[in-house]
Design an enzyme around this catalytic site. Structure first.
Site, PDB file in Angstrom:
ATOM      1  N   LYS A   1       0.839  -1.204   0.000  1.00  0.00           N
ATOM      2  CA  LYS A   1       0.000   0.000   0.000  1.00  0.00           C
ATOM      3  C   LYS A   1       0.877   1.259   0.000  1.00  0.00           C
ATOM      4  O   LYS A   1       0.637   2.192  -0.771  1.00  0.00           O
ATOM      5  CB  LYS A   1      -0.929  -0.002   1.226  1.00  0.00           C
ATOM      6  CG  LYS A   1      -2.066  -1.002   1.083  1.00  0.00           C
ATOM      7  CD  LYS A   1      -2.831  -1.237   2.371  1.00  0.00           C
ATOM      8  CE  LYS A   1      -3.865  -2.344   2.148  1.00  0.00           C
ATOM      9  NZ  LYS A   1      -4.559  -2.777   3.353  1.00  0.00           N
TER      10      LYS A   1
ATOM     11  N   GLN B   1      -4.625  -1.508   9.499  1.00  0.00           N
ATOM     12  CA  GLN B   1      -4.557  -2.836   8.880  1.00  0.00           C
ATOM     13  C   GLN B   1      -5.200  -3.879   9.803  1.00  0.00           C
ATOM     14  O   GLN B   1      -4.846  -3.978  10.971  1.00  0.00           O
ATOM     15  CB  GLN B   1      -3.083  -3.196   8.598  1.00  0.00           C
ATOM     16  CG  GLN B   1      -2.896  -4.495   7.870  1.00  0.00           C
ATOM     17  CD  GLN B   1      -3.464  -4.473   6.444  1.00  0.00           C
ATOM     18  OE1 GLN B   1      -3.304  -3.509   5.715  1.00  0.00           O
ATOM     19  NE2 GLN B   1      -4.151  -5.535   6.061  1.00  0.00           N
TER      20      GLN B   1
ATOM     21  N   ASP C   1     -10.925   3.177   3.886  1.00  0.00           N
ATOM     22  CA  ASP C   1     -11.330   1.772   3.740  1.00  0.00           C
ATOM     23  C   ASP C   1     -12.856   1.656   3.628  1.00  0.00           C
ATOM     24  O   ASP C   1     -13.375   0.623   3.214  1.00  0.00           O
ATOM     25  CB  ASP C   1     -10.868   0.955   4.960  1.00  0.00           C
ATOM     26  CG  ASP C   1      -9.675   0.058   4.635  1.00  0.00           C
ATOM     27  OD1 ASP C   1      -9.439  -0.199   3.441  1.00  0.00           O
ATOM     28  OD2 ASP C   1      -8.997  -0.378   5.585  1.00  0.00           O
TER      29      ASP C   1
END
Ligand code: NDP
Length: 291
Positions: free
Chosen positions: A53, A97, A120
């Site tokens: 990422k 994460q 997200d």
């Protein structure tokens, strides 16, 4: 029939090239998009995802930062950091994460991220906006699938779509996006009584199960579009390779369009994380211009 392959690598490259221009335009106006990724613990798969990422951000000219905490860090330390990042104007996206260590309340951590920086798309406010058909951040994997439909000229309106899997990350938001696009949607899961009954009448099948080669050719209607979200590692005695939730070779002979694994939905997920962060920076720039 041999299905057309929906190439996620090619589409990801095309989109990322266009992102470079948007990032350059924002940077020139003093709004360089910035993403912070928080990693707690040393899970090897998570480390790889986070590195990918961060590298993807840098490749399109965005600012990105990785914050790593030991697995035994107190939740309050991470919460304080999130509060600090929420207030930082240089940061447009914050991502924690998953999975978090067991002593964390995952939901509380995700809810602590400012909804306007929740790239997200897991914050309840953003889930609600998506459910109402007015999304702000779309969870990256189903967002990537929608882009693949667009690129493959798949008309969703009036189609029968079956989503296998009902997770908050993939299945549920995928179903909402398909509903919003005018499809008639059935969501299947481990309690579904006769899965094949549903998949065999579907024009579109999205598999997000986490079981290697779970969807076989006999479950697919000839001419259907088959999207394979699964990422599974085969055991060493079967070659140890990555494979999806779909028996690609078998289904390719029946479907009209199909995504491979690897090289299908996978590369689109990080691509849409970049998209969400750039969209956040663009919204921020517009708001500041309007003040
Ligand atoms: P989850 O484990 O959270 O969800 C799996 C879903 O599959 C559940 O809803 C479960 O049902 C359902 N399921 C399990 N067994 C069956 C069965 N026998 N019949 C029908 N449904 C079943 O997984 P995720 O949604 O997080 O991920 C799914 C897959 O996608 C995984 O392989 C994952 O690695 C991959 N993935 C890929 C991404 C990418 O970038 N391409 C991103 C995210 C995930 P129930 O709810 O009843 O338990």
């Amino acid at each position: 029939m041999t299905a057309q392959i929906l190439d996620g690598n090619a589409l990801a490259q095309e989109l990322r090239a266009s992102f470079k221009e948007r990032v350059a335009a924002l940077t020139a106006k003093g709004h360089k998009p910035g993403l912070v990724v928080i990693l707690v613990g040393e899970d090897p798969a998570s480390q790889v995802y986070v590195r990918n990422k961060v590298n993807a951000c840098e490749a399109v000219g965005m600012h990105s930062e990785k914050l790593v905490y030991p697995a035994d860090v107190a939740q309050s330390v991470v919460m304080e950091k999130i509060a600090e990042l929420n207030a930082d104007p240089q940061v447009h996206g914050i991502l924690v994460q998953l999975p978090l260590p067991k002593h964390f309340d995952e939901e509380a951590v995700l809810e602590a991220i400012a909804a306007a920086k929740d790239v997200d798309g897991f914050h309840a406010e953003n889930v609600g906006a998506l459910a109402q058909g007015n999304p702000r951040f779309i969870p990256c994997t189903p967002y990537g699938v929608m882009k693949m439909f667009e690129k493959g000229n798949v008309d969703l309106s009036g189609k029968e779509a079956v989503v296998i899997g009902r997770s908050n990350i993939v299945g549920k938001p995928m179903a909402l996006l398909l509903i919003n696009a005018g499809a008639t949607v059935t969501v299947c899961h481990s309690r579904t009584k006769d899965l094949s009954f549903h998949t065999r009448r579907a024009d579109i099948v999205v598999a997000a199960v986490g079981k290697p080669r779970f969807v076989t050719a006999d479950m697919i209607k000839p001419g259907a579009v088959v999207i394979d979200v699964g990422i599974n590692r085969l055991p060493a005695d079967q070659g140890g390779k990555l494979c999806g939730d779909v028996d690609f070779e078998g289904c390719k002979a029946v479907a009209a369009q199909i995504t491979p694994v690897p090289g299908g939905v996978g590369p689109m997920t990080i691509t849409m994380l970049l998209a969400n962060t750039i969209e956040a920076a663009e919204r921020n720039a517009q708001q500041e211009a309007g003040r």
